[in-house]
Design a protein around this motif. Sequence first.
Motif, mmCIF file in Angstrom:
data_model
loop_
_atom_site.group_PDB
_atom_site.id
_atom_site.type_symbol
_atom_site.label_atom_id
_atom_site.label_comp_id
_atom_site.label_asym_id
_atom_site.label_seq_id
_atom_site.Cartn_x
_atom_site.Cartn_y
_atom_site.Cartn_z
ATOM 1 N N TYR A 69 0.847 -1.207 0.000
ATOM 2 C CA TYR A 69 0.000 0.000 0.000
ATOM 3 C C TYR A 69 0.871 1.241 0.000
ATOM 4 C CZ TYR A 69 -0.442 3.271 3.954
ATOM 5 O OH TYR A 69 -0.259 4.325 4.818
ATOM 6 N N HIS A 125 0.736 4.405 -2.755
ATOM 7 C CA HIS A 125 0.495 5.818 -2.433
ATOM 8 C C HIS A 125 1.739 6.673 -2.690
ATOM 9 C CE1 HIS A 125 -3.417 5.511 0.185
ATOM 10 N NE2 HIS A 125 -3.547 5.009 -1.018
ATOM 11 N N ASP A 126 2.919 6.150 -2.361
ATOM 12 C CA ASP A 126 4.144 6.937 -2.608
ATOM 13 C C ASP A 126 4.353 7.215 -4.093
ATOM 14 O OD1 ASP A 126 4.581 6.865 0.068
ATOM 15 O OD2 ASP A 126 6.464 5.754 0.002
ATOM 16 N N LEU A 138 2.106 7.886 -6.280
ATOM 17 C CA LEU A 138 1.066 8.758 -6.865
ATOM 18 C C LEU A 138 1.668 10.065 -7.389
ATOM 19 C CD1 LEU A 138 -1.762 8.313 -4.191
ATOM 20 C CD2 LEU A 138 -1.973 7.757 -6.631
ATOM 21 N N ALA A 192 0.846 13.075 -6.904
ATOM 22 C CA ALA A 192 0.997 14.120 -5.879
ATOM 23 C C ALA A 192 2.136 13.808 -4.921
ATOM 24 C CB ALA A 192 -0.308 14.266 -5.086
ATOM 25 N N MET A 193 2.644 12.588 -4.957
ATOM 26 C CA MET A 193 3.735 12.198 -4.051
ATOM 27 C C MET A 193 5.033 12.116 -4.875
ATOM 28 S SD MET A 193 2.124 11.463 -0.963
ATOM 29 C CE MET A 193 2.675 9.934 -0.214
ATOM 30 N N ASP A 203 -5.899 4.136 -12.608
ATOM 31 C CA ASP A 203 -6.094 5.590 -12.553
ATOM 32 C C ASP A 203 -5.845 6.015 -11.118
ATOM 33 O OD1 ASP A 203 -9.023 6.080 -11.167
ATOM 34 O OD2 ASP A 203 -8.867 4.157 -12.194
ATOM 35 N N GLU A 204 -5.769 7.313 -10.889
ATOM 36 C CA GLU A 204 -5.410 7.806 -9.557
ATOM 37 C C GLU A 204 -6.419 7.423 -8.478
ATOM 38 O OE1 GLU A 204 -3.799 12.019 -10.831
ATOM 39 O OE2 GLU A 204 -3.984 11.845 -8.651
ATOM 40 N N ALA A 205 -7.703 7.594 -8.776
ATOM 41 C CA ALA A 205 -8.718 7.288 -7.758
ATOM 42 C C ALA A 205 -8.627 5.821 -7.351
ATOM 43 C CB ALA A 205 -10.113 7.609 -8.287
ATOM 44 N N THR A 206 -8.482 4.954 -8.334
ATOM 45 C CA THR A 206 -8.389 3.523 -8.041
ATOM 46 C C THR A 206 -7.132 3.221 -7.224
ATOM 47 O OG1 THR A 206 -9.618 3.009 -10.060
ATOM 48 C CG2 THR A 206 -8.313 1.231 -9.104
ATOM 49 N N ILE A 221 -5.559 5.273 -5.121
ATOM 50 C CA ILE A 221 -5.765 5.744 -3.745
ATOM 51 C C ILE A 221 -6.584 4.710 -2.968
ATOM 52 C CG2 ILE A 221 -6.893 7.502 -2.316
ATOM 53 C CD1 ILE A 221 -6.249 9.504 -4.667
ATOM 54 N N LEU A 222 -7.684 4.263 -3.587
ATOM 55 C CA LEU A 222 -8.564 3.315 -2.891
ATOM 56 C C LEU A 222 -7.912 1.943 -2.722
ATOM 57 C CD1 LEU A 222 -12.011 4.245 -4.466
ATOM 58 C CD2 LEU A 222 -11.194 4.780 -2.163
ATOM 59 N N ALA A 225 -8.576 13.693 -7.344
ATOM 60 C CA ALA A 225 -8.744 12.486 -8.163
ATOM 61 C C ALA A 225 -10.024 11.731 -7.812
ATOM 62 C CB ALA A 225 -7.550 11.557 -7.987
ATOM 63 N N MET A 226 -10.647 12.097 -6.694
ATOM 64 C CA MET A 226 -11.871 11.409 -6.266
ATOM 65 C C MET A 226 -13.052 12.346 -6.527
ATOM 66 S SD MET A 226 -10.699 8.407 -4.707
ATOM 67 C CE MET A 226 -11.493 8.060 -3.155
ATOM 68 N N GLU A 257 -2.125 18.164 -1.761
ATOM 69 C CA GLU A 257 -2.595 16.803 -2.015
ATOM 70 C C GLU A 257 -1.775 15.741 -1.300
ATOM 71 O OE1 GLU A 257 -3.612 17.289 -6.560
ATOM 72 O OE2 GLU A 257 -3.705 15.194 -5.933
ATOM 73 N N ALA A 258 -0.441 15.869 -1.358
ATOM 74 C CA ALA A 258 0.403 14.845 -0.731
ATOM 75 C C ALA A 258 0.111 14.769 0.766
ATOM 76 C CB ALA A 258 1.880 15.147 -0.972
ATOM 77 N N ILE A 267 -3.220 13.027 1.370
ATOM 78 C CA ILE A 267 -3.147 11.566 1.217
ATOM 79 C C ILE A 267 -2.529 10.953 2.476
ATOM 80 C CG2 ILE A 267 -2.032 9.691 -0.070
ATOM 81 C CD1 ILE A 267 -2.187 11.599 -2.565
ATOM 82 N N VAL A 300 -14.524 1.216 1.625
ATOM 83 C CA VAL A 300 -13.675 1.491 0.459
ATOM 84 C C VAL A 300 -14.276 0.870 -0.801
ATOM 85 C CG1 VAL A 300 -11.430 1.053 -0.607
ATOM 86 C CG2 VAL A 300 -11.529 1.789 1.766
ATOM 87 N N MET A 325 -15.600 2.791 -4.245
ATOM 88 C CA MET A 325 -15.209 2.373 -5.594
ATOM 89 C C MET A 325 -16.449 2.169 -6.467
ATOM 90 S SD MET A 325 -12.359 1.692 -7.236
ATOM 91 C CE MET A 325 -12.064 1.047 -8.882
ATOM 92 N N LEU A 358 -17.832 5.557 -7.486
ATOM 93 C CA LEU A 358 -17.122 6.168 -8.618
ATOM 94 C C LEU A 358 -17.533 5.477 -9.921
ATOM 95 C CD1 LEU A 358 -13.507 6.581 -7.141
ATOM 96 C CD2 LEU A 358 -15.227 8.365 -7.470
ATOM 97 N N PHE A 367 -15.192 4.862 -14.941
ATOM 98 C CA PHE A 367 -14.302 3.875 -15.560
ATOM 99 C C PHE A 367 -14.894 3.263 -16.826
ATOM 100 C CE2 PHE A 367 -13.976 3.392 -10.840
ATOM 101 C CZ PHE A 367 -12.897 4.245 -10.700
#
Lengths: 312, 312
Positions: A91, A95-96, A98, A100-101, A118-121, A123-124, B100-101, B119-120, B123, B166, B170, B173, B179
């Motif tokens: 995990y 996240h690292d 991403l 934004a990271m 994609d980004e949303a997926t 993150i989740l 992104a969400m 953002e970072a 998160i 979570v 998903m 979204l 998607f």
Amino acid sequence: MIEPDFEHRLSAFAGEMETFFVPLLADAPGEGEMARPARLMAAMRHAVLGGGKRLRPFLVVETARLFGREIGDKSGDVRFAAAALECVHCYSLVHDDLPAMDNDALRRGQPTVHVAFDEATAILAGDALLTLAFDLLSRPEAEAEPAVRLALVSGLARAAGLGGMVGGQMLDLAAEGRFDPVRRALGEDEIRRLQAMKTGALLRYAVEAGARLGRAEDAELAALIRFGEITGLAFQLADDLLDETQDASVMGKATAKDAGKGKGTLVSLHGIEMARQTLGDLVAEAEALLEPFGAHADVLKAAARFVALRDR
Amino acid sequence: MIEPDFEHRLSAFAGEMETFFVPLLADAPGEGEMARPARLMAAMRHAVLGGGKRLRPFLVVETARLFGREIGDKSGDVRFAAAALECVHCYSLVHDDLPAMDNDALRRGQPTVHVAFDEATAILAGDALLTLAFDLLSRPEAEAEPAVRLALVSGLARAAGLGGMVGGQMLDLAAEGRFDPVRRALGEDEIRRLQAMKTGALLRYAVEAGARLGRAEDAELAALIRFGEITGLAFQLADDLLDETQDASVMGKATAKDAGKGKGTLVSLHGIEMARQTLGDLVAEAEALLEPFGAHADVLKAAARFVALRDR
């Protein structure tokens, strides 16, 4: 130093972990088709399967084995704890990576999760993997005493949270000057603290978890936790060395990142030769800590050498 | 329906939670100044403090109180469990609000975390809050039996993870066509399942956690879990109703989002009048489930009415 027996053992273990993870991520908690959102599970599989040295879960299992606890125990506690830790590690990579990271597109030679999905997926999927770790540690069917398992939950939360991995990642972003236009180089103490939090805490926890599952005595637990800390130090120092000396095609991920971002590391502070010498000292200290365990600890000693002296 | 006594009690509880959270987020696990990255902790405080109805922790506490367990117990278990659940709720809002969400800039009338910080940081603050929840549930100083606390860990992981919150996010979204270029409206069963996962699971868990801390008998536990499910259904239906009928200035967050995104809700399927009638039926069922607990359950009954009939 090449130790084919050890590398073979680690690689065989990685295969076993893979086999263990496949049904876990195909049959997650929840009811019915709709409770297992297919895209989310595919992203979780992408994050967890298909690579990785599996060093952290290996340390859990091999430390527990010092005390005669086997991964095949019917309780499955050792295996669940090992898998939980790997979920947290994976995990954190998702996240690292991403945008934004660290904004990395490549991981283990594959597209990172937010690139492949994609980004949303992404993150989740990271959120779900972190949550799954605590689900695995608390499965009602495991049979170790609840007090031991609760200690594993507590230790993982501490190692992964604000005072551990997540806090370390935040300090790392700060060290890149992300939040402060006037950047100053980190001092040695700050680098050590950052690394102890960002990568050291989970490696230390790996050994601690194995020792707790093995019902280690207090003195054994203390020695093994120190072994875990040293392994963490060696891991990060070797990583910094590889970041300066290897190229991306060997590592399967971007390298020379630290230099590019102007972040201080112990290698940039003290040079490559001093780093190699320190790694040798750390290995010697790790081996000395394991002496009381005799030949049973040979695998853990080899693990410390592997962590310190690996070439990728 | 205005119930000033209940609203006063809920609001007093929210104040107590705030007081409880302040030192928690000022003195988080880890050692020394550097182990408490100031910016990360500020973002966590922004996410957790300064608002929120605190409905989930309120349900934990009031359900435990049915069995004579008070928030002031020296063990602090009830308070830790309540705070853990609120951490999970708040982390989910931080991540859901990300660009992104749902890309929301406003929450409880304040800038969302990624707007107030970046953002970072948002998160990582979410990750740290989720992790802190499991830390709180497993604090070594709590005195409830480890088996009870392990059940709370397991329940929270299930409620918050892939098969719960979570996974529900998903599915949400996906329902917006994120998607899939060919979007189809959700059917009633799918809407119910999505809502049971996304918001129902945590509300159900709130009541379950309180009942477990109160050492409820099996039959009591089953009735209370059903009460939690019904409260979750009512909460979401009321939310959908408010989304269609209230404006953003009253709600302190964006409204008419579902209509704007073309997502189906039970209100859009069946209309406002039918939704109001269903809410009345849910309240009646919730009250009936609590009858065996007598006058002790008056607060929980009022909570169900509040959830169903609130105007914000």
